[in-house]
Write a protein that holds these residues in place. Structure first.
Motif, PDB file in Angstrom:
ATOM      1  N   GLY A  85       0.702  -1.191  -0.146  1.00  0.00           N
ATOM      2  CA  GLY A  85       0.028   0.071   0.036  1.00  0.00           C
ATOM      3  C   GLY A  85       0.906   1.219   0.045  1.00  0.00           C
ATOM      4  O   GLY A  85       1.968   1.223   0.011  1.00  0.00           O
ATOM      5  N   PHE A  86       0.145   2.469  -0.071  1.00  0.00           N
ATOM      6  CA  PHE A  86       0.818   3.838  -0.318  1.00  0.00           C
ATOM      7  C   PHE A  86       0.887   4.505   1.027  1.00  0.00           C
ATOM      8  O   PHE A  86       2.037   5.015   1.100  1.00  0.00           O
ATOM      9  CB  PHE A  86      -0.127   4.647  -1.132  1.00  0.00           C
ATOM     10  CG  PHE A  86       0.544   5.872  -1.410  1.00  0.00           C
ATOM     11  CD1 PHE A  86       1.633   6.201  -2.392  1.00  0.00           C
ATOM     12  CD2 PHE A  86       0.174   7.111  -0.816  1.00  0.00           C
ATOM     13  CE1 PHE A  86       2.397   7.110  -2.808  1.00  0.00           C
ATOM     14  CE2 PHE A  86       0.670   8.300  -1.174  1.00  0.00           C
ATOM     15  CZ  PHE A  86       1.664   8.337  -2.026  1.00  0.00           C
ATOM     16  N   THR A  87       0.290   3.994   2.022  1.00  0.00           N
ATOM     17  CA  THR A  87       0.482   4.920   3.338  1.00  0.00           C
ATOM     18  C   THR A  87       1.702   4.422   3.902  1.00  0.00           C
ATOM     19  O   THR A  87       2.021   3.393   4.034  1.00  0.00           O
ATOM     20  CB  THR A  87      -0.795   4.671   4.136  1.00  0.00           C
ATOM     21  OG1 THR A  87      -2.002   5.116   3.650  1.00  0.00           O
ATOM     22  CG2 THR A  87      -0.748   5.443   5.493  1.00  0.00           C
ATOM     23  N   GLY A  88       2.603   5.415   4.220  1.00  0.00           N
ATOM     24  CA  GLY A  88       4.022   4.833   4.651  1.00  0.00           C
ATOM     25  C   GLY A  88       4.889   4.190   3.842  1.00  0.00           C
ATOM     26  O   GLY A  88       5.678   3.460   4.311  1.00  0.00           O
ATOM     27  N   ALA A  89       4.754   4.626   2.704  1.00  0.00           N
ATOM     28  CA  ALA A  89       5.643   3.892   1.527  1.00  0.00           C
ATOM     29  C   ALA A  89       7.123   4.188   1.691  1.00  0.00           C
ATOM     30  O   ALA A  89       7.741   2.986   1.412  1.00  0.00           O
ATOM     31  CB  ALA A  89       5.153   4.728   0.012  1.00  0.00           C
ATOM     32  N   VAL A  90       7.479   5.083   2.274  1.00  0.00           N
ATOM     33  CA  VAL A  90       9.055   5.279   2.422  1.00  0.00           C
ATOM     34  C   VAL A  90       9.490   4.295   3.306  1.00  0.00           C
ATOM     35  O   VAL A  90      10.423   3.522   3.175  1.00  0.00           O
ATOM     36  CB  VAL A  90       9.527   6.667   2.543  1.00  0.00           C
ATOM     37  CG1 VAL A  90      11.041   6.914   2.987  1.00  0.00           C
ATOM     38  CG2 VAL A  90       9.165   7.539   1.391  1.00  0.00           C
ATOM     39  N   PRO A  91       9.080   4.426   4.715  1.00  0.00           N
ATOM     40  CA  PRO A  91       9.482   3.552   5.447  1.00  0.00           C
ATOM     41  C   PRO A  91       9.060   2.049   5.255  1.00  0.00           C
ATOM     42  O   PRO A  91       9.985   0.992   5.536  1.00  0.00           O
ATOM     43  CB  PRO A  91       8.855   3.741   7.072  1.00  0.00           C
ATOM     44  CG  PRO A  91       7.678   4.540   6.531  1.00  0.00           C
ATOM     45  CD  PRO A  91       8.162   5.148   5.250  1.00  0.00           C
ATOM     46  N   LYS A  92       7.972   1.656   4.507  1.00  0.00           N
ATOM     47  CA  LYS A  92       7.840   0.252   4.271  1.00  0.00           C
ATOM     48  C   LYS A  92       8.904  -0.143   3.131  1.00  0.00           C
ATOM     49  O   LYS A  92       9.264  -1.244   3.264  1.00  0.00           O
ATOM     50  CB  LYS A  92       6.498   0.269   3.504  1.00  0.00           C
ATOM     51  CG  LYS A  92       5.236   0.338   4.462  1.00  0.00           C
ATOM     52  CD  LYS A  92       3.981   0.205   3.792  1.00  0.00           C
ATOM     53  CE  LYS A  92       2.633   0.506   4.416  1.00  0.00           C
ATOM     54  NZ  LYS A  92       1.594   0.532   3.881  1.00  0.00           N
ATOM     55  N   LYS A  93       9.338   0.533   2.226  1.00  0.00           N
ATOM     56  CA  LYS A  93      10.316   0.239   1.232  1.00  0.00           C
ATOM     57  C   LYS A  93      11.537   0.040   1.916  1.00  0.00           C
ATOM     58  O   LYS A  93      12.305  -0.877   1.648  1.00  0.00           O
ATOM     59  CB  LYS A  93      10.270   1.366   0.167  1.00  0.00           C
ATOM     60  CG  LYS A  93      11.242   0.888  -0.924  1.00  0.00           C
ATOM     61  CD  LYS A  93      10.994  -0.292  -1.776  1.00  0.00           C
ATOM     62  CE  LYS A  93      11.803  -0.339  -2.775  1.00  0.00           C
ATOM     63  NZ  LYS A  93      12.163  -1.559  -3.397  1.00  0.00           N
ATOM     64  N   MET A  94      11.731   0.818   2.893  1.00  0.00           N
ATOM     65  CA  MET A  94      13.233   0.693   3.416  1.00  0.00           C
ATOM     66  C   MET A  94      13.070  -0.615   4.193  1.00  0.00           C
ATOM     67  O   MET A  94      14.224  -1.380   4.338  1.00  0.00           O
ATOM     68  CB  MET A  94      13.283   1.948   4.483  1.00  0.00           C
ATOM     69  CG  MET A  94      13.870   3.210   3.875  1.00  0.00           C
ATOM     70  SD  MET A  94      13.578   4.651   4.907  1.00  0.00           S
ATOM     71  CE  MET A  94      14.265   4.186   6.280  1.00  0.00           C
ATOM     72  N   LEU A  95      11.892  -1.076   5.048  1.00  0.00           N
ATOM     73  CA  LEU A  95      12.008  -2.248   5.601  1.00  0.00           C
ATOM     74  C   LEU A  95      12.079  -3.258   4.769  1.00  0.00           C
ATOM     75  O   LEU A  95      12.691  -4.492   4.984  1.00  0.00           O
ATOM     76  CB  LEU A  95      10.758  -2.270   6.509  1.00  0.00           C
ATOM     77  CG  LEU A  95      10.581  -3.663   7.361  1.00  0.00           C
ATOM     78  CD1 LEU A  95      11.793  -3.454   8.369  1.00  0.00           C
ATOM     79  CD2 LEU A  95       9.358  -3.240   8.399  1.00  0.00           C
ATOM     80  N   LYS A  96      11.573  -3.220   3.626  1.00  0.00           N
ATOM     81  CA  LYS A  96      11.241  -4.357   2.758  1.00  0.00           C
ATOM     82  C   LYS A  96      12.782  -4.566   2.411  1.00  0.00           C
ATOM     83  O   LYS A  96      13.173  -5.913   2.253  1.00  0.00           O
ATOM     84  CB  LYS A  96      10.397  -4.083   1.616  1.00  0.00           C
ATOM     85  CG  LYS A  96       8.997  -4.191   1.652  1.00  0.00           C
ATOM     86  CD  LYS A  96       8.556  -4.004   0.454  1.00  0.00           C
ATOM     87  CE  LYS A  96       6.940  -3.679   0.367  1.00  0.00           C
ATOM     88  NZ  LYS A  96       6.350  -3.363  -0.723  1.00  0.00           N
ATOM     89  N   ASN A  97      13.468  -3.684   1.916  1.00  0.00           N
ATOM     90  CA  ASN A  97      14.891  -3.851   1.453  1.00  0.00           C
ATOM     91  C   ASN A  97      15.739  -4.384   2.600  1.00  0.00           C
ATOM     92  O   ASN A  97      16.525  -5.192   2.332  1.00  0.00           O
ATOM     93  CB  ASN A  97      15.519  -2.496   1.353  1.00  0.00           C
ATOM     94  CG  ASN A  97      14.985  -1.714   0.043  1.00  0.00           C
ATOM     95  OD1 ASN A  97      14.253  -2.565  -0.941  1.00  0.00           O
ATOM     96  ND2 ASN A  97      15.166  -0.484  -0.132  1.00  0.00           N
ATOM     97  N   VAL A  98      15.680  -3.924   3.865  1.00  0.00           N
ATOM     98  CA  VAL A  98      16.380  -4.813   5.097  1.00  0.00           C
ATOM     99  C   VAL A  98      15.862  -6.380   4.968  1.00  0.00           C
ATOM    100  O   VAL A  98      16.651  -7.096   5.058  1.00  0.00           O
ATOM    101  CB  VAL A  98      16.012  -3.990   6.207  1.00  0.00           C
ATOM    102  CG1 VAL A  98      16.460  -4.835   7.488  1.00  0.00           C
ATOM    103  CG2 VAL A  98      16.506  -2.568   6.427  1.00  0.00           C
TER     104      VAL A  98
END
Length: 106
Positions: A85-98
């Protein structure tokens, strides 16, 4: 609970996988916390961006890594949000990368 769940097999022994995962989490600014009687890795305090959470559960030759974010301030916050989803997209993407890095590293 709204969490995104990943399952990874590890080819080396348990100690190697556990040490590797914990090292990656520490290097990325996570700290181990007891949140609502659950041991999780947490990053952030919710001031400028959503708090990021990771829970790691080990089994024989594989581990389950759950990831989610939570918007709010400290322990006063909103509901858990999975990593879609779009809400909180930046921290979500950062966490997915980790989490994806953890999968490649074990």
């Amino acid at each position: 609970m709204a969490r995104t769940v990943y399952r990874f097999n590890y080819t080396r022994d348990f100690a190697f996988a556990k040490n590797n995962i914990e090292s990656i989490l520490v290097q990325n600014g996570f700290e181990i916390k007891n949140v609502k009687n659950e041991i999780v890795w947490k990053k952030g305090k919710g001031l400028m961006t959503a708090m990021q959470y990771v829970k790691v559960e080990y089994a024989e030759r594989d581990c389950t890594v759950s990831g989610w974010v939570q918007v709010g301030l400290g322990s006063i916050g909103g509901k858990e949000m999975d990593l879609t989803g779009f809400t909180g997209a930046v921290p979500k993407k950062m966490l997915k990368n980790v989490i994806e890095y953890i999968g490649r590293s074990i």
